[in-house]
Design a protein around this motif. Structure first.
Motif, PDB file in Angstrom:
ATOM      1  N   ASP A  32     -17.826   0.843 -18.263  1.00 20.03           N
ATOM      2  CA  ASP A  32     -18.146   0.063 -17.070  1.00 20.03           C
ATOM      3  C   ASP A  32     -18.516  -1.375 -17.382  1.00 20.03           C
ATOM      4  O   ASP A  32     -18.337  -2.253 -16.537  1.00 20.03           O
ATOM      5  N   LEU A  33     -19.059  -1.628 -18.557  1.00 19.75           N
ATOM      6  CA  LEU A  33     -19.484  -2.979 -18.898  1.00 19.75           C
ATOM      7  C   LEU A  33     -19.448  -3.156 -20.413  1.00 19.75           C
ATOM      8  O   LEU A  33     -19.868  -2.278 -21.146  1.00 19.75           O
ATOM      9  N   VAL A  34     -18.931  -4.284 -20.833  1.00 14.52           N
ATOM     10  CA  VAL A  34     -18.917  -4.644 -22.249  1.00 14.52           C
ATOM     11  C   VAL A  34     -19.827  -5.853 -22.421  1.00 14.52           C
ATOM     12  O   VAL A  34     -19.679  -6.855 -21.717  1.00 14.52           O
ATOM     13  N   VAL A  35     -20.771  -5.745 -23.339  1.00 17.44           N
ATOM     14  CA  VAL A  35     -21.713  -6.830 -23.601  1.00 17.44           C
ATOM     15  C   VAL A  35     -21.513  -7.300 -25.038  1.00 17.44           C
ATOM     16  O   VAL A  35     -21.635  -6.515 -25.970  1.00 17.44           O
ATOM     17  N   PHE A  36     -21.196  -8.566 -25.185  1.00 15.74           N
ATOM     18  CA  PHE A  36     -21.094  -9.170 -26.507  1.00 15.74           C
ATOM     19  C   PHE A  36     -22.435  -9.831 -26.807  1.00 15.74           C
ATOM     20  O   PHE A  36     -22.833 -10.763 -26.100  1.00 15.74           O
ATOM     21  N   ILE A  37     -23.115  -9.357 -27.832  1.00 20.42           N
ATOM     22  CA  ILE A  37     -24.394  -9.940 -28.225  1.00 20.42           C
ATOM     23  C   ILE A  37     -24.133 -10.901 -29.375  1.00 20.42           C
ATOM     24  O   ILE A  37     -23.594 -10.506 -30.406  1.00 20.42           O
TER      25      ILE A  37
ATOM     26  N   GLY B  94     -15.155  -9.207 -14.242  1.00 18.55           N
ATOM     27  CA  GLY B  94     -16.483  -8.741 -13.854  1.00 18.55           C
ATOM     28  C   GLY B  94     -17.068  -7.644 -14.710  1.00 18.55           C
ATOM     29  O   GLY B  94     -18.112  -7.100 -14.368  1.00 18.55           O
ATOM     30  N   LYS B  95     -16.436  -7.289 -15.821  1.00 11.09           N
ATOM     31  CA  LYS B  95     -16.952  -6.198 -16.645  1.00 11.09           C
ATOM     32  C   LYS B  95     -17.238  -6.632 -18.074  1.00 11.09           C
ATOM     33  O   LYS B  95     -17.323  -5.809 -18.973  1.00 11.09           O
ATOM     34  N   VAL B  96     -17.396  -7.935 -18.276  1.00 17.31           N
ATOM     35  CA  VAL B  96     -17.774  -8.479 -19.583  1.00 17.31           C
ATOM     36  C   VAL B  96     -18.939  -9.422 -19.380  1.00 17.31           C
ATOM     37  O   VAL B  96     -18.989 -10.183 -18.411  1.00 17.31           O
ATOM     38  N   CYS B  97     -19.861  -9.363 -20.302  1.00 15.19           N
ATOM     39  CA  CYS B  97     -21.052 -10.200 -20.265  1.00 15.19           C
ATOM     40  C   CYS B  97     -21.371 -10.634 -21.690  1.00 15.19           C
ATOM     41  O   CYS B  97     -21.144  -9.877 -22.639  1.00 15.19           O
ATOM     42  N   PHE B  98     -21.868 -11.828 -21.846  1.00 12.62           N
ATOM     43  CA  PHE B  98     -22.323 -12.317 -23.143  1.00 12.62           C
ATOM     44  C   PHE B  98     -23.839 -12.419 -23.123  1.00 12.62           C
ATOM     45  O   PHE B  98     -24.414 -12.859 -22.131  1.00 12.62           O
TER      46      PHE B  98
ATOM     47  N   TYR C 129     -17.004 -10.291  -7.668  1.00  5.81           N
ATOM     48  CA  TYR C 129     -17.896 -11.116  -6.860  1.00  5.81           C
ATOM     49  C   TYR C 129     -19.135 -11.504  -7.662  1.00  5.81           C
ATOM     50  O   TYR C 129     -19.531 -12.669  -7.691  1.00  5.81           O
ATOM     51  N   LEU C 130     -19.740 -10.534  -8.339  1.00  2.00           N
ATOM     52  CA  LEU C 130     -20.905 -10.826  -9.168  1.00  2.00           C
ATOM     53  C   LEU C 130     -20.544 -11.794 -10.284  1.00  2.00           C
ATOM     54  O   LEU C 130     -21.303 -12.709 -10.590  1.00  2.00           O
ATOM     55  N   SER C 131     -19.383 -11.598 -10.872  1.00  2.00           N
ATOM     56  CA  SER C 131     -18.939 -12.481 -11.948  1.00  2.00           C
ATOM     57  C   SER C 131     -18.836 -13.926 -11.456  1.00  2.00           C
ATOM     58  O   SER C 131     -19.222 -14.859 -12.154  1.00  2.00           O
TER      59      SER C 131
END
Length: 186
Positions: A67-72, A98-102, A167-169
């Motif tokens: 559901d979500l990929v987070v790159f730290i 909308g399914k990637v976050c850093f 939308y959130l993205s």
């Protein structure tokens, strides 16, 4: 509140860095963040940690939906940023809707060059992805990071009525000021 949902939260944690105590510190932050995500929810969250992409081919057919990929990204390490950039090409383009976050750590560290911080901001902005900053040295910092990631995860997984990941993205994406390429006068 949300019923029974089995969400897949996936961290791509890139830390090809030295010295070894920095890797140890990053691993502790990742594990404490993962533990907090699992403990503080009304629904089931599965967290998987990976050092880089692509994921191994074995068990691909039985892998749950992500559901979500987070790159730290550890801002004190140039290699962390470079490994993140290299891993991005293995991610399906649909995730960037909308399914990637850093998530950047150590932004307050005085040894972080402003150029690296600008590069991370440009990367997130170019992919229209949210960029979160996390304090990884304190329990409050981990709790705040957890809360922000859960908010994004709920939307990415479709648990928030009238809100979509795209939308959130658009609302939370990183933007870069027009003058970011101008030299700073520090």
């Amino acid at each position: 509140m949300y019923g029974v949902h089995n969400l897949m939260f996936f961290f791509v944690v890139v830390y090809h860095v030295f010295p070894p105590e920095l890797v140890e510190s990053d691993e502790e932050f990742q594990q404490s963040l993962a533990d907090a995500l699992v403990d503080e929810t009304d629904f089931t969250v599965n967290v998987r940690l990976a050092k880089s992409l692509p994921l191994p081919v074995e068990n691909e057919e039985s892998r749950p939906r992500i559901d979500l990929v987070v790159f730290i990204i550890n801002l004190t390490s140039e290699l962390s940023f470079q490994s993140t950039e290299a891993s991005l090409k293995y991610l399906d383009p649909g995730y960037f809707l909308g399914k990637v976050c850093f998530m950047a750590t150590n932004a307050r560290n005085a040894s972080v060059p402003t150029e690296r911080l600008d590069a991370v901001r440009k990367l997130a902005a170019s992919l229209h992805c949210p960029l979160l900053f996390a304090e990884d040295q304190t329990p409050d910092g981990v709790a705040n990071a957890t809360e922000r990631l859960l908010t994004i995860l709920k939307v990415a997984a479709g648990l928030v009525p009238m809100a979509t990941p795209l939308y959130l993205s658009n609302l939370t994406r990183c933007t870069v000021p027009l003058d970011i390429d101008q030299p700073s006068f520090d």
